[in-house]
Design an enzyme around this catalytic site. Structure first.
Site, PDB file in Angstrom:
ATOM      1  N   CYS A   1      -4.820  -7.431  48.679  1.00 34.17           N
ATOM      2  CA  CYS A   1      -4.875  -8.216  50.025  1.00 34.17           C
ATOM      3  C   CYS A   1      -5.338  -6.770  51.042  1.00 34.17           C
ATOM      4  O   CYS A   1      -5.053  -5.709  50.843  1.00 34.17           O
ATOM      5  CB  CYS A   1      -3.320  -8.295  50.351  1.00 34.17           C
ATOM      6  SG  CYS A   1      -3.101  -8.887  51.998  1.00 34.17           S
TER       7      CYS A   1
ATOM      8  N   CYS B   1       5.959 -11.774  61.946  1.00 36.20           N
ATOM      9  CA  CYS B   1       5.124 -10.746  61.230  1.00 36.20           C
ATOM     10  C   CYS B   1       5.191  -9.589  61.963  1.00 36.20           C
ATOM     11  O   CYS B   1       5.285  -9.231  63.128  1.00 36.20           O
ATOM     12  CB  CYS B   1       3.803 -11.066  61.541  1.00 36.20           C
ATOM     13  SG  CYS B   1       2.450 -10.061  60.948  1.00 36.20           S
TER      14      CYS B   1
ATOM     15  N   CYS C   1       3.697  -7.981  55.319  1.00 35.82           N
ATOM     16  CA  CYS C   1       2.612  -7.062  55.910  1.00 35.82           C
ATOM     17  C   CYS C   1       3.059  -6.263  57.039  1.00 35.82           C
ATOM     18  O   CYS C   1       3.780  -6.564  57.998  1.00 35.82           O
ATOM     19  CB  CYS C   1       1.598  -7.575  56.076  1.00 35.82           C
ATOM     20  SG  CYS C   1       1.208  -8.680  57.554  1.00 35.82           S
TER      21      CYS C   1
ATOM     22  N   GLU D   1      -6.488 -10.646  62.446  1.00 35.70           N
ATOM     23  CA  GLU D   1      -6.911 -12.063  62.219  1.00 35.70           C
ATOM     24  C   GLU D   1      -8.241 -11.959  62.142  1.00 35.70           C
ATOM     25  O   GLU D   1      -9.181 -11.512  63.084  1.00 35.70           O
ATOM     26  CB  GLU D   1      -6.425 -12.742  63.707  1.00 35.70           C
ATOM     27  CG  GLU D   1      -7.307 -14.201  63.833  1.00 35.70           C
ATOM     28  CD  GLU D   1      -7.453 -14.907  62.760  1.00 35.70           C
ATOM     29  OE1 GLU D   1      -6.126 -15.584  62.641  1.00 35.70           O
ATOM     30  OE2 GLU D   1      -8.304 -15.125  62.143  1.00 35.70           O
TER      31      GLU D   1
ATOM     32  N   GLU E   1      -2.601  -1.242  55.854  1.00 33.15           N
ATOM     33  CA  GLU E   1      -1.925  -1.388  54.492  1.00 33.15           C
ATOM     34  C   GLU E   1      -2.881  -2.063  53.909  1.00 33.15           C
ATOM     35  O   GLU E   1      -3.566  -3.120  54.150  1.00 33.15           O
ATOM     36  CB  GLU E   1      -0.693  -2.176  54.757  1.00 33.15           C
ATOM     37  CG  GLU E   1       0.379  -1.375  55.425  1.00 33.15           C
ATOM     38  CD  GLU E   1       1.622  -2.133  55.570  1.00 33.15           C
ATOM     39  OE1 GLU E   1       2.645  -1.703  56.059  1.00 33.15           O
ATOM     40  OE2 GLU E   1       1.632  -3.438  54.917  1.00 33.15           O
TER      41      GLU E   1
ATOM     42  N   CYS F   1       2.429 -13.482  65.949  1.00 36.42           N
ATOM     43  CA  CYS F   1       3.300 -14.416  65.059  1.00 36.42           C
ATOM     44  C   CYS F   1       4.818 -14.073  65.225  1.00 36.42           C
ATOM     45  O   CYS F   1       4.891 -12.724  64.843  1.00 36.42           O
ATOM     46  CB  CYS F   1       2.754 -14.699  63.671  1.00 36.42           C
ATOM     47  SG  CYS F   1       0.915 -15.314  63.993  1.00 36.42           S
TER      48      CYS F   1
ATOM     49  N   ASN G   1      11.185 -13.867  53.735  1.00 40.00           N
ATOM     50  CA  ASN G   1      12.091 -12.780  53.420  1.00 40.00           C
ATOM     51  C   ASN G   1      12.766 -12.881  54.701  1.00 40.00           C
ATOM     52  O   ASN G   1      12.434 -12.864  55.785  1.00 40.00           O
ATOM     53  CB  ASN G   1      11.352 -11.467  53.434  1.00 40.00           C
ATOM     54  CG  ASN G   1      10.697 -11.460  52.037  1.00 40.00           C
ATOM     55  OD1 ASN G   1      11.150 -11.968  51.137  1.00 40.00           O
ATOM     56  ND2 ASN G   1       9.350 -10.769  51.974  1.00 40.00           N
TER      57      ASN G   1
ATOM     58  N   HIS H   1       2.807 -23.478  59.208  1.00 43.44           N
ATOM     59  CA  HIS H   1       4.160 -22.695  59.131  1.00 43.44           C
ATOM     60  C   HIS H   1       5.018 -24.078  59.962  1.00 43.44           C
ATOM     61  O   HIS H   1       6.214 -23.749  60.160  1.00 43.44           O
ATOM     62  CB  HIS H   1       4.288 -21.566  60.073  1.00 43.44           C
ATOM     63  CG  HIS H   1       3.558 -20.318  59.220  1.00 43.44           C
ATOM     64  ND1 HIS H   1       3.351 -20.418  57.783  1.00 43.44           N
ATOM     65  CD2 HIS H   1       2.665 -19.350  59.530  1.00 43.44           C
ATOM     66  CE1 HIS H   1       2.639 -19.280  57.445  1.00 43.44           C
ATOM     67  NE2 HIS H   1       2.212 -18.940  58.503  1.00 43.44           N
TER      68      HIS H   1
ATOM     69  N   SER I   1      -7.653 -15.613  55.157  1.00 44.80           N
ATOM     70  CA  SER I   1      -6.751 -16.398  55.881  1.00 44.80           C
ATOM     71  C   SER I   1      -6.658 -16.130  57.158  1.00 44.80           C
ATOM     72  O   SER I   1      -6.771 -15.116  57.821  1.00 44.80           O
ATOM     73  CB  SER I   1      -5.496 -15.412  55.304  1.00 44.80           C
ATOM     74  OG  SER I   1      -4.449 -15.880  55.864  1.00 44.80           O
TER      75      SER I   1
ATOM     76  N   CYS J   1      -2.219  -6.197  65.013  1.00 50.34           N
ATOM     77  CA  CYS J   1      -2.769  -7.389  65.270  1.00 50.34           C
ATOM     78  C   CYS J   1      -2.185  -7.783  66.772  1.00 50.34           C
ATOM     79  O   CYS J   1      -0.927  -7.608  66.950  1.00 50.34           O
ATOM     80  CB  CYS J   1      -2.255  -8.369  64.070  1.00 50.34           C
ATOM     81  SG  CYS J   1      -2.987 -10.198  64.615  1.00 50.34           S
TER      82      CYS J   1
HETATM   83  S1  SF4 Z   1       0.573 -13.369  60.419  1.00 51.14           S
HETATM   84 FE1  SF4 Z   1      -1.503 -12.628  60.531  1.00 51.14          FE
HETATM   85  S2  SF4 Z   1      -2.454 -13.427  62.614  1.00 51.14           S
HETATM   86 FE2  SF4 Z   1      -0.245 -13.644  62.711  1.00 51.14          FE
HETATM   87  S3  SF4 Z   1       0.581 -11.719  63.830  1.00 51.14           S
HETATM   88 FE3  SF4 Z   1       0.505 -11.088  61.418  1.00 51.14          FE
HETATM   89  S4  SF4 Z   1      -1.366 -10.423  61.221  1.00 51.14           S
HETATM   90 FE4  SF4 Z   1      -1.565 -11.188  62.981  1.00 51.14          FE
END
Ligand code: SF4
Length: 347
Positions: A104, A118, A335, A162, A91, A115, A292, A218, A193, A111
């Site tokens: 972005c 995410c 994302c 990442e 994306e 997290c 969200n 966070h 980031s 990934c």
């Molecule tokens: S926030 Fe970034 S580093 Fe964490 S799982 Fe999602 S894409 Fe990966």
């Protein structure tokens, strides 16, 4: 077939010189690819015919093709699902901000950082993206904008992945963005980031490329941060913040700490106080991102009053703080969600 997109001027020149061609042809080829955004060798009119034929016979300029697109109702945010030659998709998001067009960019397909908030990590990581694939995302949107006389003004490497675990490709991408045979973007218009890959934050600081650094925090204490971001077990908060401080001191760029606000999880005044203690005296700012809602985890966005109180506390204690403007909520701007829809066949 060798894909030339993502090669530096030096790499292109070396290839052509090895073919017995003069050095200056490398610059001409780079200009066609990166300045004029041409992908067809035949259209490169100042290259001799035999060179164009040889290029077409053994090389391609492969970028990215659009699989899907979602536009927000207000027309300010568009999210693209872009596929590369091997069918892997990522994306890329265009956000029309008051200060210009920001995109972005994803640095990995999926990934594996895990997290908890995410969507990009739900199916793990497929692979690292090459510099050319990150550049292809950029050119896809830049070409689109150029139809109305616009361009990409700022870039955040904040999509899936990442970036600091795909270090060499990401650095090559950033340098390519900056080159005068490319888009000629200033390093200051680029933000990377990270979830806090400590050794590579130090490495990046030493590169002498003053990109903005954004670190996902966070939580202000280790137990909660480890729950939200498993990478914290490897690189705990104190080390992450120390590396951030070093980055600011070395590059003289302000480090932004991202802080997703989750109702009843990390948004109370004790936590605001801990956050202030952690960042005191550092050239840093905090970006608060009201979450969200995530139904599966029972996570909700704090009330406006709680968001305000958290923001005020930081502000009163001399921490520069912003609350992220909401963009593209109606197109699932978080994302990974568009890609996941396609992976699970819901697209
Ligand atoms: S926030 Fe970034 S580093 Fe964490 S799982 Fe999602 S894409 Fe990966």
């Amino acid at each position: 077939m060798e894909n030339l997109f993502g090669k530096t001027l030096q790499e292109l020149t070396e290839m052509l010189v090895a073919w017995g061609m003069p050095k200056f042809r490398g610059k001409q080829l780079a200009d066609w690819m990166y300045k004029k955004s041409i992908t067809d060798f035949n259209a490169m009119q100042n290259l001799p015919k035999d060179m164009r034929e040889k290029l077409a016979a053994s090389c391609v300029i492969d970028r990215a093709s659009r699989v899907d697109q979602l536009d927000s109702v207000d027309g300010k945010t568009s999210k693209f699902l872009l596929n590369f030659a091997d069918g892997v998709g990522v994306e890329t998001v265009l956000m029309r901000q008051p200060y210009g067009n920001s995109i972005c960019v994803s640095s990995q397909a999926g990934c594996n950082m895990g997290c908890a908030f995410c969507a990009s990590t739900l199916h793990g990581m497929v692979r690292n993206l090459t510099a050319g694939e990150m550049l292809a995302q950029t050119y896809y949107i830049n070409d689109l904008l150029s139809q109305t006389g616009e361009k990409v003004d700022t870039i955040v490497i904040m999509g899936s992945g990442e970036p600091l675990t795909n270090y060499d490709n990401v650095l090559k991408y950033i340098r390519l963005l900056h080159e005068d045979y490319g888009l000629g973007m200033s390093y200051r218009s680029i933000t990377l980031s990270t979830s806090g890959i400590v050794p590579n934050i130090y490495r990046l600081a030493a590169e002498e490329i003053p990109v903005n650094l954004s670190i996902s925090l966070h939580a202000p204490e280790d137990a909660l941060r480890s729950e939200l971001m498993p990478i914290n077990r490897k690189y705990p908060l104190s080390e992450v913040v120390k590396a951030g401080r070093d980055y600011g001191d070395t590059t003289h760029r302000r480090v932004t700490y991202e802080y997703i606000l989750i109702d009843g999880v990390n948004d109370n005044m004790k936590q605001a106080k801990e956050l202030v203690g952690l960042l005191k005296g550092q050239l840093a700012s905090v970006n608060l991102i009201p979450i969200n809602p995530v139904a599966e985890r029972g996570w909700n966005r704090p009330s406006p009053a709680r968001i305000n109180a958290f923001e005020q506390y930081l502000d009163q204690h001399h921490i520069t703080v912003t609350v992220r403007r909401e963009m593209g909520n109606d197109i699932q701007a978080a994302c990974g969600q568009l890609r996941n829809r396609h992976l699970t066949g819901e697209g």
